[in-house]
Design an enzyme around this catalytic site. Structure first.
Site, PDB file in Angstrom:
ATOM      1  N   THR A  12       0.820  -1.220   0.000  1.00 55.09           N
ATOM      2  CA  THR A  12       0.000   0.000   0.000  1.00 55.09           C
ATOM      3  C   THR A  12       0.849   1.263   0.000  1.00 55.09           C
ATOM      4  O   THR A  12       0.465   2.270  -0.587  1.00 55.09           O
ATOM      5  CB  THR A  12      -0.933  -0.027   1.235  1.00 55.09           C
ATOM      6  OG1 THR A  12      -1.760  -1.181   1.134  1.00 55.09           O
ATOM      7  CG2 THR A  12      -1.817   1.203   1.316  1.00 55.09           C
ATOM      8  N   SER A  54       1.852  -7.476  -0.702  1.00 56.53           N
ATOM      9  CA  SER A  54       2.572  -8.423   0.147  1.00 56.53           C
ATOM     10  C   SER A  54       1.957  -9.833   0.236  1.00 56.53           C
ATOM     11  O   SER A  54       2.675 -10.780   0.554  1.00 56.53           O
ATOM     12  CB  SER A  54       2.868  -7.836   1.523  1.00 56.53           C
ATOM     13  OG  SER A  54       1.750  -7.815   2.343  1.00 56.53           O
ATOM     14  N   THR A  87       1.778  -4.371   4.300  1.00 55.78           N
ATOM     15  CA  THR A  87       1.673  -4.672   5.737  1.00 55.78           C
ATOM     16  C   THR A  87       1.132  -6.073   6.028  1.00 55.78           C
ATOM     17  O   THR A  87       1.329  -6.590   7.118  1.00 55.78           O
ATOM     18  CB  THR A  87       0.782  -3.638   6.442  1.00 55.78           C
ATOM     19  OG1 THR A  87      -0.484  -3.598   5.783  1.00 55.78           O
ATOM     20  CG2 THR A  87       1.418  -2.269   6.436  1.00 55.78           C
ATOM     21  N   ASP A  88       0.449  -6.688   5.048  1.00 49.49           N
ATOM     22  CA  ASP A  88      -0.198  -7.988   5.335  1.00 49.49           C
ATOM     23  C   ASP A  88       0.806  -9.062   5.774  1.00 49.49           C
ATOM     24  O   ASP A  88       0.535  -9.844   6.670  1.00 49.49           O
ATOM     25  CB  ASP A  88      -0.961  -8.495   4.106  1.00 49.49           C
ATOM     26  CG  ASP A  88      -2.198  -7.661   3.794  1.00 49.49           C
ATOM     27  OD1 ASP A  88      -2.529  -6.754   4.579  1.00 49.49           O
ATOM     28  OD2 ASP A  88      -2.833  -7.924   2.748  1.00 49.49           O
TER      29      ASP A  88
HETATM   30  N1  ASP Z   1      -2.685  -5.615   0.990  1.00 50.99           N
HETATM   31  C1  ASP Z   1      -1.605  -4.691   1.141  1.00 50.99           C
HETATM   32  C2  ASP Z   1      -0.277  -5.430   1.097  1.00 50.99           C
HETATM   33  O1  ASP Z   1       0.048  -6.081   2.081  1.00 50.99           O
HETATM   34  C3  ASP Z   1      -1.749  -3.993   2.431  1.00 50.99           C
HETATM   35  C4  ASP Z   1      -0.624  -3.076   2.765  1.00 50.99           C
HETATM   36  O2  ASP Z   1       0.324  -2.917   2.052  1.00 50.99           O
HETATM   37  O3  ASP Z   1      -0.733  -2.484   3.808  1.00 50.99           O
HETATM   38  O4  ASP Z   1       0.430  -5.320   0.127  1.00 50.99           O
END
Ligand code: ASP
Length: 325
Positions: A12, A54, A87-88
């Site tokens: 993200t 991610s 973040t995932d």
């Molecule tokens: N779905 C996204 C990822 O993990 C969420 C993020 O980046 O916060 O790439």
């Protein structure tokens, strides 16, 4: 002047919101070209390793990041490295790096909960904080760090706790190890123990299974085959499983597949406390290794790293038992 390498991997933090509201990937990373640090303090070099959400990252991409970081410190004289990441699975990559890099390297992982053009976007702020942490003299010998939302966490224990809130990264039981305030990193604790594994490949076939009320042996029977190299079970409470799952777990142990037990609880650690059918004491006697202090996804990463470093039997069990070795 400190020389910091920023390795961008997607997520993200590098995405933006379209006019109709969907969060989408970009061809060029919107944060890589922003002036986040006064030029006279830190020399910042941006590099894109890959551009993946991610959930698309696997241990193979994690190893690629490890290898890029090794080159940065050993051959290119960088003082610190920042990794931007979705973040995932951020906590898994951060812990993988922690296990596969010497802890003297200041490596800081960060991401964002709001994409680059959303109101209140946290990406640039987290990126700036992560650079300040990586450039701090105190970041050495702390293992890999995660800097998000003004807090500094140890990669070993931090976990994503909220689907959308910017205060999502927390360290249950122990808390953060430092904070970033007005561009200054402050640490409040030191790192206990660290075992670093120098691996060249990563193995497949390591699974994570969550225990639940009424669980039987079905999943364990399906996984009892030659492709399965290891299993982590998130047990109930302090580390217990329902009786009907025991025959399947026993067959895995008889087949010499390492089975690691953690707790599915958010706080505390798995321990051999209960001596009833399926209790932790019985599971330990059966041959499961109880891993104290890691959550399921981190124990799985540690098992992948341990097996990829060719650890077996007693050595593997010792490696898996403690989060501080
Ligand atoms: N779905 C996204 C990822 O993990 C969420 C993020 O980046 O916060 O790439």
């Amino acid at each position: 002047m400190k020389k910091i390498l920023a390795l961008h991997t997607g997520g993200t933090i590098s995405m933006s919101q379209s006019s109709t509201g969907e969060v989408v990937t970009n061809k060029t990373n919107p944060i890589a070209n922003q002036q986040v640090i006064p030029l006279n303090e830190i020399e910042l070099v941006n590099e894109e390793v890959f551009n993946l959400p991610s959930p698309h990252i696997t241990p193979k991409e994690m190893l690629k990041i490890t290898n890029r970081i090794k080159t940065a410190f050993m051959d290119e004289n960088y003082d610190g490295v920042v990794v931007t990441h979705g973040t995932d699975t951020l906590e898994e990559t951060a812990y993988f790096l922690d296990l596969t890099l010497p802890n003297s390297y200041p490596v800081v992982v960060t991401g964002a909960m709001r994409s680059s053009n959303e109101i209140g976007s946290d990406g640039l702020y987290n990126f700036q904080a992560a650079i300040e942490v990586a450039a701090s003299d105190d970041a050495q010998n702390k293992g890999v760090l995660v800097a998000m939302n003004e807090e500094i966490h140890s990669a070993r224990f931090v976990t994503k706790t909220h689907t959308t809130n910017v205060a999502t990264f927390r360290t249950p039981t122990l808390g953060p190890i430092g904070m970033v305030s007005h561009n200054k990193a402050k640490f409040f604790t030191t790192l206990i123990g660290n075992e670093y594994c120098d691996i060249e490949t990563v193995i497949d076939g390591v699974y994570l299974i969550k225990a639940y009320a009424g669980m039987d042996s079905t999943i364990f029977d399906i996984l009892n085959n030659d492709q399965t190299k290891g299993i982590v079970i998130e047990g109930l409470g302090a580390g217990n499983v329902p009786p009907k799952s025991l025959p399947g777990i026993k067959k895995l142990i008889d087949n010499e597949i390492p089975v690691i037990l953690v707790s599915r609880c958010y706080n505390g650690t798995a321990q051999p406390i209960y001596d009833y059918e399926g209790g932790g004491i019985e599971l330990e006697k059966m041959g499961l290794t109880i891993c104290h202090g890691l959550n399921g996804q981190k124990a799985r990463i540690k098992l992948i790293v341990g097996l990829s470093a060719n650890k077996k039997d007693y050595d593997l069990a010792q490696f898996m038992m403690s989060a501080t070795s």
